[in-house]
Design a protein around this motif. Structure first.
Motif, short mmCIF file in Angstrom:
data_model
loop_
_atom_site.label_atom_id
_atom_site.label_comp_id
_atom_site.label_asym_id
_atom_site.label_seq_id
_atom_site.Cartn_x
_atom_site.Cartn_y
_atom_site.Cartn_z
N LEU A 28 0.91 -1.26 -0.15
CA LEU A 28 -0.08 -0.13 0.09
C LEU A 28 0.88 1.18 -0.13
CD1 LEU A 28 -2.75 -1.11 2.49
CD2 LEU A 28 -3.04 -0.91 0.06
N ALA A 29 2.06 1.24 0.66
CA ALA A 29 2.96 2.43 0.63
C ALA A 29 3.65 2.61 -0.49
CB ALA A 29 3.94 2.05 2.08
N ALA A 30 3.77 1.61 -1.25
CA ALA A 30 4.30 1.64 -2.57
C ALA A 30 3.39 1.94 -3.74
CB ALA A 30 5.04 0.19 -3.06
N GLY A 31 2.10 2.06 -3.41
CA GLY A 31 0.92 2.72 -4.29
C GLY A 31 0.30 1.51 -4.82
N ALA A 32 0.30 0.32 -4.34
CA ALA A 32 -0.48 -0.77 -4.91
C ALA A 32 -1.93 -0.73 -4.49
CB ALA A 32 -0.19 -1.89 -4.49
N THR A 33 -2.88 -0.84 -5.46
CA THR A 33 -4.18 -1.04 -5.04
C THR A 33 -4.75 -2.20 -4.39
OG1 THR A 33 -4.65 0.83 -6.81
CG2 THR A 33 -6.65 -0.41 -5.91
N LEU A 34 -5.17 -2.36 -3.08
CA LEU A 34 -5.50 -3.85 -2.56
C LEU A 34 -6.72 -3.66 -1.90
CD1 LEU A 34 -2.05 -4.58 -0.71
CD2 LEU A 34 -2.68 -5.25 -2.79
N ARG A 35 -7.55 -4.83 -1.89
CA ARG A 35 -8.71 -4.75 -1.19
C ARG A 35 -8.63 -4.84 0.39
NH1 ARG A 35 -13.19 -8.76 -3.77
NH2 ARG A 35 -14.49 -7.50 -2.38
N ALA A 36 -7.67 -5.69 0.70
CA ALA A 36 -7.35 -5.91 2.13
C ALA A 36 -6.37 -4.83 2.49
CB ALA A 36 -6.71 -7.24 2.29
N ASN A 37 -6.14 -4.83 3.91
CA ASN A 37 -5.24 -3.53 4.62
C ASN A 37 -4.84 -4.49 5.71
OD1 ASN A 37 -6.78 -3.30 7.00
ND2 ASN A 37 -8.23 -2.08 5.44
N PRO A 38 -3.68 -4.05 6.50
CA PRO A 38 -3.23 -4.75 7.57
C PRO A 38 -4.28 -5.08 8.46
CG PRO A 38 -1.48 -3.14 6.79
CD PRO A 38 -2.93 -2.82 5.88
N GLY A 39 -5.30 -4.16 8.84
CA GLY A 39 -6.22 -4.24 9.88
C GLY A 39 -7.14 -5.49 9.66
N THR A 40 -7.30 -5.86 8.23
CA THR A 40 -8.10 -6.96 7.85
C THR A 40 -7.44 -8.26 7.69
OG1 THR A 40 -8.07 -6.53 5.47
CG2 THR A 40 -9.68 -5.34 6.66
N VAL A 97 13.51 -5.01 6.72
CA VAL A 97 14.07 -4.28 5.79
C VAL A 97 14.14 -4.66 4.34
CG1 VAL A 97 16.14 -2.80 5.06
CG2 VAL A 97 15.55 -2.85 7.43
N ALA A 98 14.58 -6.05 4.20
CA ALA A 98 14.62 -6.64 3.05
C ALA A 98 13.11 -6.91 2.54
CB ALA A 98 15.25 -7.94 3.09
N VAL A 99 12.17 -7.18 3.29
CA VAL A 99 10.85 -7.39 2.75
C VAL A 99 10.31 -6.29 2.30
CG1 VAL A 99 8.65 -7.99 3.29
CG2 VAL A 99 10.38 -9.53 4.21
N LYS A 100 10.42 -4.99 2.81
CA LYS A 100 9.91 -3.92 2.29
C LYS A 100 10.44 -3.64 1.15
CE LYS A 100 9.09 -1.90 7.00
NZ LYS A 100 9.50 -0.65 7.96
N GLY A 101 11.82 -3.62 0.84
CA GLY A 101 12.48 -3.44 -0.37
C GLY A 101 11.80 -4.27 -1.53
N TYR A 102 11.64 -5.58 -0.99
CA TYR A 102 11.33 -6.61 -2.02
C TYR A 102 9.85 -6.39 -2.39
CZ TYR A 102 9.50 -11.12 -3.92
OH TYR A 102 8.86 -11.97 -4.33
N VAL A 103 8.92 -5.76 -1.76
CA VAL A 103 7.61 -5.43 -2.07
C VAL A 103 7.80 -4.03 -3.00
CG1 VAL A 103 5.42 -4.81 -1.09
CG2 VAL A 103 6.57 -6.78 -0.13
N ALA A 104 8.52 -3.33 -2.47
CA ALA A 104 8.56 -1.88 -3.45
C ALA A 104 8.94 -2.41 -4.61
CB ALA A 104 9.72 -0.90 -2.43
N GLN A 105 9.73 -3.16 -4.88
CA GLN A 105 10.35 -3.48 -6.30
C GLN A 105 9.19 -4.28 -7.02
OE1 GLN A 105 13.51 -2.66 -7.59
NE2 GLN A 105 12.69 -3.14 -9.12
N LEU A 106 8.72 -5.28 -6.33
CA LEU A 106 7.71 -5.53 -6.95
C LEU A 106 6.41 -4.64 -7.58
CD1 LEU A 106 6.55 -8.86 -4.76
CD2 LEU A 106 7.79 -8.84 -6.89
N ALA A 107 6.10 -3.76 -6.81
CA ALA A 107 5.25 -2.59 -7.26
C ALA A 107 5.75 -1.89 -8.27
CB ALA A 107 4.93 -1.85 -5.95
N GLN A 108 6.96 -1.57 -8.14
CA GLN A 108 7.78 -0.89 -9.33
C GLN A 108 7.74 -1.41 -10.54
OE1 GLN A 108 11.56 0.91 -8.18
NE2 GLN A 108 12.40 0.61 -10.30
N ASP A 109 7.87 -2.85 -10.57
CA ASP A 109 7.92 -3.68 -11.89
C ASP A 109 6.38 -4.14 -12.37
OD1 ASP A 109 10.60 -3.65 -11.53
OD2 ASP A 109 10.81 -5.54 -10.77
N GLY A 110 5.36 -3.48 -11.41
CA GLY A 110 4.07 -3.77 -12.01
C GLY A 110 3.73 -5.05 -11.45
N LEU A 111 4.25 -5.83 -10.88
CA LEU A 111 3.67 -7.44 -10.24
C LEU A 111 2.80 -7.29 -9.22
CD1 LEU A 111 7.26 -8.90 -10.84
CD2 LEU A 111 5.50 -8.83 -12.28
N ILE A 112 2.20 -6.30 -8.64
CA ILE A 112 1.35 -6.35 -7.56
C ILE A 112 -0.08 -5.77 -8.20
CG2 ILE A 112 0.71 -5.76 -5.40
CD1 ILE A 112 3.38 -4.99 -4.50
#
Length: 319
Positions: A244-256, A304-319
């Motif tokens: 979500l922080a990387a701009g991905a559109t999700l139906r779920a959020n950490p609270g759900t 730290v590594a997980v956040k970087g990994y997810v950010a890269q997935l978002a940048q590559d359009g994989l989320i």
């Protein structure tokens, strides 16, 4: 030098290709590297594996391949043992006889998960399922082959919860978070998420110097995971938050992302409840070399590594 990497199509195999290319691109004398996947060498075929080793004649073997279908292993035990135990034994025999360095990867599943706190390398193995038993057998076979040998060296790197290029828990969670408003994730199994890229980097820091020449190290088992610990639920929440922080559109959020107990999610193969492993032994090796950057990398927090990994997935359009 000649390097033979098994498992080129897996998450760790992909990471080794990137890391070895990056480390050797500027060298005047580059090692000859051969990457092998299932299509080039079926590790369940002892004859094919032995022929490849004798033809290529590597100085450095990286076994990033494994049978990892934890649940299917319960009904495919022969195949799991052929790939996870017998194949590493053949690699070890070649390494010990020819003075070769062998890196092999094992898993938290060699433990039963009943220990309180972090597992040490010399804690007693007690795997719960066929997958863990086959990996434990591989560890034992390698150590047995090298007993009383004066040439060659090996490192068995135990790791956990690996993610990288390809299918993995994080990508599954993010796919589900796009489809569903609520997710239910196990919250009472503890472990350490490990980036395949990080694992390849740490492995090569152990085995190679800055000129891609083999280093000497003490043969044995080493735990290789980032610092900290979490649960599957904690990892899922962080992955969703990072997406979500990387701009991905999700139906779920950490609270759900709702916590559930492991007993509420039945699977064919049992899993260890505690997969946390201490890296003090590997820290001592790197500290003894006095390389601050290697120590800093080894002690990178898992999140730290997980956040970087997810950010890269978002940048590559994989989320």
């Amino acid at each position: 030098m000649k390097i033979l990497v098994f498992g080129k199509d897996g998450q760790l195999g992909h990471a080794f290709q990137e890391e070895l290319d990056a480390r050797t691109s500027a060298l005047l004398t580059k090692p000859v590297v051969q990457y092998v996947g299932r299509s080039e060498c079926d590790l369940a075929d002892e004859e094919v594996l032995s022929r490849l080793l004798n033809q290529f004649q590597p100085h450095f073997i990286i076994n990033a391949s494994a049978y990892t279908a934890v649940d299917k292993a319960e009904t495919e035990s022969d195949l799991a043992f052929a790939i996870n135990a017998r194949a590493p034994e053949i690699m070890a025999q070649y390494a010990a006889e020819h003075g070769v360095t062998l890196l092999h990867y094992s898993t938290d599943y060699v433990f039963d998960g009943e220990k309180y706190g972090f597992y040490l390398e010399n804690d007693i193995r007690n795997p719960l399922g066929v997958y863990g038993k086959s990996k434990a057998a591989g560890e034992e076979a390698i150590a047995r082959v090298f007993t009383d040998k004066t040439t060659g060296q090996y490192a068995i790197l135990r790791t956990s919860w690996v993610y990288g290029e390809g299918g993995n828990f994080i990508r599954t969670i993010l796919r589900l978070a796009k489809e569903r408003e609520e997710l239910k994730i196990i919250s009472d199994q503890f472990g350490v998420p490990t980036s395949a890229q990080w694992l390849a980097q740490v492995s090569l820091n152990l085995a190679l110097d800055e000129h891609a020449r083999l280093r000497k190290f003490t043969s044995g088992i080493y735990h290789a995971v980032p610092t900290g610990e979490t649960t599957w639920h904690g990892l899922a929440c962080l992955a969703v938050q990072a997406a979500l922080a990387a701009g991905a559109t999700l139906r779920a959020n950490p609270g759900t992302v709702k916590p559930i107990l492991a007993v509420e999610y039945s699977l064919p193969a049992p899993r260890p409840m505690n997969s946390m492993m201490s890296t003090d032994k590997l820290n001592q090796v790197f500290a003894g070399r006095g390389d601050v950057s290697e120590l800093q990398q080894l002690n990178q927090p898992w999140d730290v590594a997980v956040k970087g990994y997810v950010a890269q997935l978002a940048q590559d359009g994989l989320i």
